[in-house]
Design an enzyme around this catalytic site. Sequence first.
Site, short mmCIF file in Angstrom:
data_model
loop_
_atom_site.label_atom_id
_atom_site.label_comp_id
_atom_site.label_asym_id
_atom_site.label_seq_id
_atom_site.Cartn_x
_atom_site.Cartn_y
_atom_site.Cartn_z
N HIS A 60 0.85 -1.20 0.00
CA HIS A 60 0.00 0.00 0.00
C HIS A 60 0.89 1.24 0.00
O HIS A 60 0.69 2.16 -0.80
CB HIS A 60 -0.93 -0.01 1.21
CG HIS A 60 -1.57 1.33 1.50
ND1 HIS A 60 -2.54 1.87 0.68
CD2 HIS A 60 -1.36 2.24 2.48
CE1 HIS A 60 -2.90 3.05 1.17
NE2 HIS A 60 -2.19 3.30 2.26
N ASP B 87 6.66 22.26 -26.17
CA ASP B 87 6.59 20.89 -25.65
C ASP B 87 7.67 20.76 -24.60
O ASP B 87 8.33 21.74 -24.26
CB ASP B 87 6.80 19.86 -26.78
CG ASP B 87 6.17 18.50 -26.43
OD1 ASP B 87 6.44 18.00 -25.32
OD2 ASP B 87 5.41 17.96 -27.25
N TRP C 287 7.07 -0.26 3.97
CA TRP C 287 7.47 0.40 2.72
C TRP C 287 8.88 0.93 2.84
O TRP C 287 9.53 1.21 1.83
CB TRP C 287 6.50 1.52 2.35
CG TRP C 287 6.73 2.83 3.00
CD1 TRP C 287 6.29 3.19 4.25
CD2 TRP C 287 7.46 3.94 2.50
NE1 TRP C 287 6.71 4.46 4.53
CE2 TRP C 287 7.43 4.96 3.47
CE3 TRP C 287 8.15 4.20 1.31
CZ2 TRP C 287 8.05 6.19 3.31
CZ3 TRP C 287 8.78 5.44 1.15
CH2 TRP C 287 8.71 6.42 2.15
N SER D 192 12.94 6.34 -14.13
CA SER D 192 11.87 7.13 -14.75
C SER D 192 11.81 8.52 -14.12
O SER D 192 11.73 9.53 -14.83
CB SER D 192 10.55 6.39 -14.58
OG SER D 192 9.48 7.26 -14.71
N SER D 193 11.88 8.59 -12.77
CA SER D 193 11.80 9.89 -12.10
C SER D 193 12.97 10.78 -12.48
O SER D 193 12.80 11.99 -12.67
CB SER D 193 11.84 9.73 -10.59
OG SER D 193 10.73 9.07 -10.14
N HIS E 176 13.51 11.67 3.55
CA HIS E 176 12.91 12.93 3.97
C HIS E 176 12.75 13.92 2.82
O HIS E 176 11.66 14.46 2.65
CB HIS E 176 13.58 13.56 5.19
CG HIS E 176 12.58 14.48 5.82
ND1 HIS E 176 11.56 14.02 6.60
CD2 HIS E 176 12.35 15.79 5.63
CE1 HIS E 176 10.76 15.03 6.91
NE2 HIS E 176 11.22 16.12 6.34
N GLU F 212 12.17 13.04 -0.03
CA GLU F 212 11.06 12.42 -0.76
C GLU F 212 9.70 12.94 -0.28
O GLU F 212 8.81 13.18 -1.09
CB GLU F 212 11.12 10.89 -0.61
CG GLU F 212 9.88 10.14 -1.04
CD GLU F 212 9.66 10.12 -2.54
OE1 GLU F 212 10.57 10.55 -3.27
OE2 GLU F 212 8.58 9.70 -2.98
N TYR G 284 9.03 15.84 0.77
CA TYR G 284 8.82 17.17 0.20
C TYR G 284 8.62 17.08 -1.30
O TYR G 284 7.92 17.92 -1.89
CB TYR G 284 9.96 18.11 0.58
CG TYR G 284 9.96 18.34 2.07
CD1 TYR G 284 8.81 18.80 2.69
CD2 TYR G 284 11.05 18.04 2.85
CE1 TYR G 284 8.76 18.97 4.06
CE2 TYR G 284 11.01 18.21 4.22
CZ TYR G 284 9.86 18.68 4.82
OH TYR G 284 9.81 18.83 6.17
N SER H 148 -0.98 27.24 -4.75
CA SER H 148 -0.59 28.64 -4.96
C SER H 148 -1.13 29.18 -6.28
O SER H 148 -1.12 30.40 -6.49
CB SER H 148 0.94 28.79 -4.94
OG SER H 148 1.45 28.31 -3.73
N HIS I 121 15.39 12.31 12.14
CA HIS I 121 14.22 12.41 13.03
C HIS I 121 13.27 11.24 12.81
O HIS I 121 12.33 11.08 13.56
CB HIS I 121 13.52 13.77 12.90
CG HIS I 121 12.82 14.00 11.59
ND1 HIS I 121 12.67 15.24 11.05
CD2 HIS I 121 12.25 13.16 10.71
CE1 HIS I 121 12.01 15.14 9.90
NE2 HIS I 121 11.76 13.89 9.68
N HIS I 122 13.51 10.45 11.78
CA HIS I 122 12.73 9.22 11.60
C HIS I 122 13.29 8.09 12.45
O HIS I 122 12.74 7.01 12.48
CB HIS I 122 12.73 8.79 10.14
CG HIS I 122 12.09 9.78 9.23
ND1 HIS I 122 10.76 9.73 8.91
CD2 HIS I 122 12.58 10.86 8.59
CE1 HIS I 122 10.46 10.74 8.10
NE2 HIS I 122 11.55 11.44 7.89
N THR J 21 7.46 26.74 6.24
CA THR J 21 6.12 26.21 5.98
C THR J 21 5.08 27.19 6.51
O THR J 21 4.05 27.44 5.88
CB THR J 21 5.95 24.83 6.63
OG1 THR J 21 7.09 24.05 6.35
CG2 THR J 21 4.72 24.13 6.10
N LYS K 148 4.53 29.98 4.15
CA LYS K 148 3.64 29.63 3.04
C LYS K 148 2.18 29.69 3.45
O LYS K 148 1.34 30.25 2.75
CB LYS K 148 3.99 28.24 2.50
CG LYS K 148 5.38 28.15 1.93
CD LYS K 148 5.58 26.94 1.07
CE LYS K 148 4.84 27.03 -0.22
NZ LYS K 148 5.44 27.97 -1.17
N ARG L 294 1.52 0.52 14.85
CA ARG L 294 1.13 0.40 13.44
C ARG L 294 1.57 -0.96 12.91
O ARG L 294 2.31 -1.67 13.56
CB ARG L 294 1.74 1.54 12.63
CG ARG L 294 3.25 1.50 12.58
CD ARG L 294 3.83 2.79 12.04
NE ARG L 294 3.75 2.84 10.59
CZ ARG L 294 4.66 3.48 9.83
NH1 ARG L 294 5.70 4.08 10.37
NH2 ARG L 294 4.54 3.51 8.53
#
Lengths: 528, 174
Positions: A80, A109, A145, A172-173, A256, A258, A260, A271, A305-306, A331, A334, A453
């Site tokens: 998932h 293009d 994951w 690809s990315s 991390h 990722e 963002y 925006s 921090h993870h 943040t 924003k 979890r």
Amino acid sequence: MEAVQGHDDHSHDHGHGYQGGVMRWITTTNHKDIGTLYLWFSFIMFLAGGTMALTIRAELFQPGLQIVEPEFFNQLTTLHGLVMVFGAIMPAFVGFANWQIPMMIGAPDMAFARMNNWSFWLLPPAGLLLLGSFLVPGGAAAGGWTLYAPLSIQLGIGMDLTIFAIHIMGASSIMGSINIITTILNMRAPGMTLMKMPMFVWSWLITAYLLIAVMPVLAGAVTMLLTDRHFGTNFFNAAGGGDPVMFQHIFWFFGHPEVYIMILPGFGIVSQIIPAFSRKPLFGYASMVYAMSSIAILSFIVWAHHMFTVGMPAAGLLFFMYATMLIAIPTGVKVFNWLATMWRGSMTFETPMLFAVGFIFVFTMGGFTGLILAITPVDIQLQDTYYVVAHFHYVLVAGSLFSLFGGIYYWLPKWTGHMYDEKLGQIHFWLSMIFFNLTFFVMHFLGLAGMPRRVPDYATQFAEFNMIASIGAFGFGLSQLLFLYIVLKCIRGGVKAPARPWEGADTLEWTLPSPAPYHSFETPPVVK
Amino acid sequence: MSALGSNRFLLRKLLVVAAVMFGFGFALVPLYKKICEVTGINNIARADTVENRQIDTSRWLTIELDANTRDQLPWTFSPLQKTIRVHPGELVHVEYEISNPSGSAVTGQAVPSYGPQLAGLYFRKLECFCFTQQQLAAGETRRMPVVFVIEPSLPDDVNTITLSYTFFPIEGRG
């Protein structure tokens, strides 16, 4: 190259054709076609990942084991996450980039049209590898994951398929990002300086740099997993002198930035929408650009921090705690700017605006729980509980996904030439908003009460909140079928959309007729 | 430079960045090793030093020695004594015996763990077979020492410490 006559189910005119049927989609180098492919691919993956989520919630509806085996449950939570992150959210934003960036900067293009085709067509095989891994002996990867060692070293062949899928999606990315950066830096219309670019384009320029910087690191991490599994290396294997915690450090160095990568383009979409429906220019344009850039830079120094519970020295804990809290400042800038844009604006609440305002509301809640989790002693208590699950679904579902929905409603008239059904759109918003909160708000309480979890069973004191969450999840999942219906209905017909259906929208794509012609801005517009 | 040329130039530059970042992922491994070495973090496979050799004779601790092998490592592995009684601060010498009854040379690495986990902080190993990989020839038997001191600052509520070693096979090295 000559353009293409529309496919049967795309009634709008694409110009003059040279290839019809399936081959048109396989060989296309048109940014609008490729954007469409990305969006449909991500929606299919969204449904696949959603089906897994609903199976998880069905199992958790009551305590005890009812529907799936614990092993299969672990595969579901893992896949998932992977499917939603790499299959749904990221390709959806790339789809937006393909459709919108050339039109918003006045380019004909993308810079590398054939590479663009390749970037997309790498994705379906990767998606098949991920989903197909359920069918191999031992099933899909089941270590979460994040693919933490040592579990990911011990799992079966499903893990190898996952590693290959990540390699392909990473390639690809990276190709997509190179294309986006080159397009933005080299192909802007005359007069469009960097600081005149629409905010969505800015958000993607920063995101693309993040992708190029961290996707290769993830590719390296999973390559090390692969060689540990099959070629006798010992990067993460404690017995051979490796260190499983090392994997977490490398993974989160990718992980991390990722998160963002998955939210910055959402910031960009919001925006665009907020000024359009407030009928005011965006408040604090330059500070928005600087805020996004600082978020991107800070994202490289907060990864640990993870991992507050791995046994870091106190100096490390303090550094990563304060660095993480620092991110709240840009943040906050924003969020303040969005609110200030709305302040005394002539606001109307069509569906895109509802999603954008809803985004600010729920994303900020997710941001605040993020601040709470940044506090080391609190995090040690809450690590791997449902509080964390609630936090990242507030920023990923209510953040990224709601911004995607808002963006789709906002640009659907430009893409299809028809207005979507406004009434159904608003119903979709309210259903999503209510069921989303029903699902995930109670998870805060579950986490605070200590429910871990990634478990298929739980103590009976968690039963009520889990039941509420499961009901919410099914409501949320089914609401998305309404979204599919609205989009299909809009593609097939509806009120003809004018070139500028939103009176406050002032970016370049709205100077084109609706639907946008197959080839646009072959002579670049001049921006004053 | 033509438009196409400048696009290609940027493409090449960005590809180099991606390639460098791929290498950076791998470079993190030696980088972390070096940082841990310099700062002295994560030193489970290095001899500790003991400064305070005050023996606390008023206090007795039970040390339980445990030995395991993992992942089809064909070894027998056990401590010569299963439990010993020691004072905090006392220099203790224990021995383990491993033998390799299989027909080929095998390399293994022992990984220690402590129960309670907290006790690991007070367990100072001056010498240990777990600091290096052990290679046993076919049929070889070996006695290996562990020399350690329990820090006298060990919390009062800890009376028994289990020191458990697990030997893992090192693949690809006979």
